[in-house]
Motif scaffolding. Sequence first.
Motif, PDB file in Angstrom:
ATOM      1  N   CYS A  44      80.686   4.738  50.422  1.00 44.28           N
ATOM      2  CA  CYS A  44      81.671   4.111  49.545  1.00 44.28           C
ATOM      3  C   CYS A  44      82.841   5.058  49.356  1.00 44.28           C
ATOM      4  O   CYS A  44      82.692   6.143  48.776  1.00 44.28           O
ATOM      5  CB  CYS A  44      81.037   3.772  48.194  1.00 44.28           C
ATOM      6  N   LEU A  45      84.006   4.661  49.836  1.00 42.78           N
ATOM      7  CA  LEU A  45      85.205   5.477  49.728  1.00 42.78           C
ATOM      8  C   LEU A  45      86.199   4.777  48.820  1.00 42.78           C
ATOM      9  O   LEU A  45      86.557   3.621  49.040  1.00 42.78           O
ATOM     10  CB  LEU A  45      85.839   5.691  51.104  1.00 42.78           C
ATOM     11  N   GLN A  46      86.621   5.473  47.759  1.00 46.55           N
ATOM     12  CA  GLN A  46      87.623   4.916  46.868  1.00 46.55           C
ATOM     13  C   GLN A  46      88.994   5.319  47.366  1.00 46.55           C
ATOM     14  O   GLN A  46      89.328   6.506  47.423  1.00 46.55           O
ATOM     15  CB  GLN A  46      87.431   5.403  45.432  1.00 46.55           C
ATOM     16  N   ASN A  47      89.779   4.311  47.744  1.00 43.12           N
ATOM     17  CA  ASN A  47      91.109   4.574  48.294  1.00 43.12           C
ATOM     18  C   ASN A  47      92.152   4.803  47.207  1.00 43.12           C
ATOM     19  O   ASN A  47      93.116   5.518  47.402  1.00 43.12           O
ATOM     20  CB  ASN A  47      91.555   3.405  49.170  1.00 43.12           C
ATOM     21  N   GLY A  48      91.955   4.162  46.076  1.00 39.10           N
ATOM     22  CA  GLY A  48      92.952   4.256  45.017  1.00 39.10           C
ATOM     23  C   GLY A  48      92.818   5.524  44.212  1.00 39.10           C
ATOM     24  O   GLY A  48      91.839   6.255  44.302  1.00 39.10           O
ATOM     25  N   LEU A  67      83.788   0.023  51.919  1.00 34.91           N
ATOM     26  CA  LEU A  67      82.357   0.261  52.054  1.00 34.91           C
ATOM     27  C   LEU A  67      81.939   0.087  53.506  1.00 34.91           C
ATOM     28  O   LEU A  67      82.224  -0.942  54.116  1.00 34.91           O
ATOM     29  CB  LEU A  67      81.565  -0.690  51.145  1.00 34.91           C
ATOM     30  N   THR A  68      81.293   1.087  54.032  1.00 41.28           N
ATOM     31  CA  THR A  68      80.885   1.075  55.434  1.00 41.28           C
ATOM     32  C   THR A  68      79.463   1.604  55.563  1.00 41.28           C
ATOM     33  O   THR A  68      78.927   2.235  54.649  1.00 41.28           O
ATOM     34  CB  THR A  68      81.822   1.940  56.298  1.00 41.28           C
ATOM     35  N   THR A  69      78.871   1.357  56.738  1.00 40.76           N
ATOM     36  CA  THR A  69      77.510   1.820  57.012  1.00 40.76           C
ATOM     37  C   THR A  69      77.464   2.807  58.173  1.00 40.76           C
ATOM     38  O   THR A  69      76.434   3.437  58.406  1.00 40.76           O
ATOM     39  CB  THR A  69      76.598   0.637  57.360  1.00 40.76           C
ATOM     40  N   GLY A  70      78.548   2.900  58.936  1.00 40.26           N
ATOM     41  CA  GLY A  70      78.539   3.707  60.134  1.00 40.26           C
ATOM     42  C   GLY A  70      78.130   2.919  61.362  1.00 40.26           C
ATOM     43  O   GLY A  70      78.186   3.411  62.486  1.00 40.26           O
ATOM     44  N   ASP A 111      79.148  -0.249  63.540  1.00 36.05           N
ATOM     45  CA  ASP A 111      80.338  -1.078  63.740  1.00 36.05           C
ATOM     46  C   ASP A 111      80.070  -2.566  63.540  1.00 36.05           C
ATOM     47  O   ASP A 111      80.883  -3.270  62.930  1.00 36.05           O
ATOM     48  CB  ASP A 111      80.926  -0.834  65.137  1.00 36.05           C
ATOM     49  N   SER A 112      78.965  -3.068  64.056  1.00 40.71           N
ATOM     50  CA  SER A 112      78.675  -4.502  63.955  1.00 40.71           C
ATOM     51  C   SER A 112      78.414  -4.911  62.506  1.00 40.71           C
ATOM     52  O   SER A 112      78.880  -5.970  62.051  1.00 40.71           O
ATOM     53  CB  SER A 112      77.483  -4.868  64.838  1.00 40.71           C
ATOM     54  N   ILE A 113      77.682  -4.074  61.767  1.00 40.31           N
ATOM     55  CA  ILE A 113      77.420  -4.375  60.360  1.00 40.31           C
ATOM     56  C   ILE A 113      78.697  -4.223  59.542  1.00 40.31           C
ATOM     57  O   ILE A 113      78.979  -5.035  58.651  1.00 40.31           O
ATOM     58  CB  ILE A 113      76.316  -3.465  59.799  1.00 40.31           C
ATOM     59  N   ASP A 114      79.483  -3.200  59.853  1.00 38.91           N
ATOM     60  CA  ASP A 114      80.732  -2.988  59.127  1.00 38.91           C
ATOM     61  C   ASP A 114      81.684  -4.165  59.287  1.00 38.91           C
ATOM     62  O   ASP A 114      82.429  -4.510  58.368  1.00 38.91           O
ATOM     63  CB  ASP A 114      81.413  -1.705  59.608  1.00 38.91           C
ATOM     64  N   LYS A 115      81.659  -4.789  60.440  1.00 34.96           N
ATOM     65  CA  LYS A 115      82.506  -5.965  60.669  1.00 34.96           C
ATOM     66  C   LYS A 115      82.085  -7.111  59.760  1.00 34.96           C
ATOM     67  O   LYS A 115      82.925  -7.833  59.223  1.00 34.96           O
ATOM     68  CB  LYS A 115      82.415  -6.392  62.137  1.00 34.96           C
ATOM     69  N   VAL A 116      80.773  -7.260  59.564  1.00 38.31           N
ATOM     70  CA  VAL A 116      80.261  -8.291  58.658  1.00 38.31           C
ATOM     71  C   VAL A 116      80.675  -7.983  57.222  1.00 38.31           C
ATOM     72  O   VAL A 116      81.122  -8.865  56.483  1.00 38.31           O
ATOM     73  CB  VAL A 116      78.729  -8.383  58.764  1.00 38.31           C
ATOM     74  N   LEU A 117      80.540  -6.734  56.825  1.00 42.04           N
ATOM     75  CA  LEU A 117      80.910  -6.340  55.467  1.00 42.04           C
ATOM     76  C   LEU A 117      82.397  -6.548  55.212  1.00 42.04           C
ATOM     77  O   LEU A 117      82.809  -6.933  54.118  1.00 42.04           O
ATOM     78  CB  LEU A 117      80.553  -4.873  55.222  1.00 42.04           C
ATOM     79  N   LYS A 118      83.200  -6.307  56.216  1.00 41.48           N
ATOM     80  CA  LYS A 118      84.645  -6.426  56.064  1.00 41.48           C
ATOM     81  C   LYS A 118      85.116  -7.867  55.994  1.00 41.48           C
ATOM     82  O   LYS A 118      85.964  -8.210  55.157  1.00 41.48           O
ATOM     83  CB  LYS A 118      85.345  -5.709  57.225  1.00 41.48           C
ATOM     84  N   LYS A 119      84.545  -8.726  56.840  1.00 39.05           N
ATOM     85  CA  LYS A 119      85.100 -10.072  56.977  1.00 39.05           C
ATOM     86  C   LYS A 119      84.230 -11.189  56.408  1.00 39.05           C
ATOM     87  O   LYS A 119      84.755 -12.246  56.049  1.00 39.05           O
ATOM     88  CB  LYS A 119      85.378 -10.355  58.455  1.00 39.05           C
ATOM     89  N   ASN A 120      82.924 -10.984  56.327  1.00 40.27           N
ATOM     90  CA  ASN A 120      82.046 -12.102  55.977  1.00 40.27           C
ATOM     91  C   ASN A 120      81.279 -11.946  54.676  1.00 40.27           C
ATOM     92  O   ASN A 120      80.938 -12.941  54.037  1.00 40.27           O
ATOM     93  CB  ASN A 120      81.048 -12.354  57.121  1.00 40.27           C
ATOM     94  N   ALA A 121      80.978 -10.722  54.290  1.00 41.18           N
ATOM     95  CA  ALA A 121      80.190 -10.516  53.073  1.00 41.18           C
ATOM     96  C   ALA A 121      80.993 -10.942  51.850  1.00 41.18           C
ATOM     97  O   ALA A 121      82.205 -10.749  51.776  1.00 41.18           O
ATOM     98  CB  ALA A 121      79.783  -9.048  52.959  1.00 41.18           C
ATOM     99  N   PHE A 122      80.298 -11.518  50.876  1.00 41.00           N
ATOM    100  CA  PHE A 122      80.948 -11.900  49.616  1.00 41.00           C
ATOM    101  C   PHE A 122      80.966 -10.730  48.645  1.00 41.00           C
ATOM    102  O   PHE A 122      81.955 -10.503  47.947  1.00 41.00           O
ATOM    103  CB  PHE A 122      80.219 -13.088  48.988  1.00 41.00           C
TER     104      PHE A 122
END
Length: 232
Positions: free
Chosen positions: A55-59, A73-76, A78-89
Motif C-alpha cells: 500500500c503506497l500513499q501517493n498524497g 495498492l499492488t501485490t507484485g 502483474d495479472s492480479i494488479d490489473k484486476v485490482l486496478k480496473k475491476n476490483a470494487f
Amino acid sequence: MFNVNNILSTRRNMHLIVYALLLLTTISINAKCGYYKSYEDLIADRYEPLDTLYCLQNGQGRKLWLGSNDYRLTTGNDSIDKVLKKNAFAIKKDNELYVNCRKLIRKKVQFKNGYARAWRSNDNGVIFVNEVIGKEAQLWQTSSQMLAGTGSHFTYNSNQIRHRVCYLISDSSNGKKYTEAHLIDDALMEKLIYGHDDLHTEYYSEERKSDRILAKHVFPILEKAGVIELKE
C-alpha cells in the motif's frame, strides 16, 4: 582502477535507497488482505484473499479529511494488479478498507482513478473522503476566482486539498459500469445523525454550507454519532 572502497560505498548507498523506499511503503504479508468484486460482496464480506499487499500513499495529506484517491495498492503480481486496478470494487487490509474510485461516479461525474480510504457505516453503507466533484466543485472554483480577483492569495488549485468532503455508497451498481456515490450534504447528514440533537446543533453551528459539508467538519460528527467507527 579497480577500487574496493568505491564498490562497498555504492552497495551501502543502494541499501540506504532500498530501506528508504520500504519506509514509504506499507508491506502487509501476514495481514488479512483481499479484494471485493462488488458492493454486494463488500457488504457480505465475500472477498478474494491476497497473500501479499503493498500500500503506497501517493498524497501528502496526513489527516483523515485530507484523504482522497491517494492510495495505490499492488501485490507484485502483474495479472492480479490489473484486476485490482480496473475491476476490483474495494480492498481490505486488516481493519483498513479502500474503495476503487475508478468504479465510482456522482451524478454522471467520474472520480479520478486511485484508491481512497473508506469506512463501513452502521447501516451497511460505505463512507469515504474525496475531493469535491460536480456542481459544488464549480461553485468553489467560482468563489476562489472571485477571491483571487480581490487580491486574495486563495486559489482553487492551491487549496483543493482543503476541499475534501464525505461520500456515502449505499446501494449496488445494479449491473451498471459505475456505482453511485452520494455527497453527504445537509439533507443526508440529517438522516445519518437523526436522533442526536446535540450533534445536529453542532453540525449547523457552521453557518456557511460550503464549509459545513467539508469532511473536517462532518467526519468527527459522524464518528460521535456512531455512524462510523475507527478501528486503528
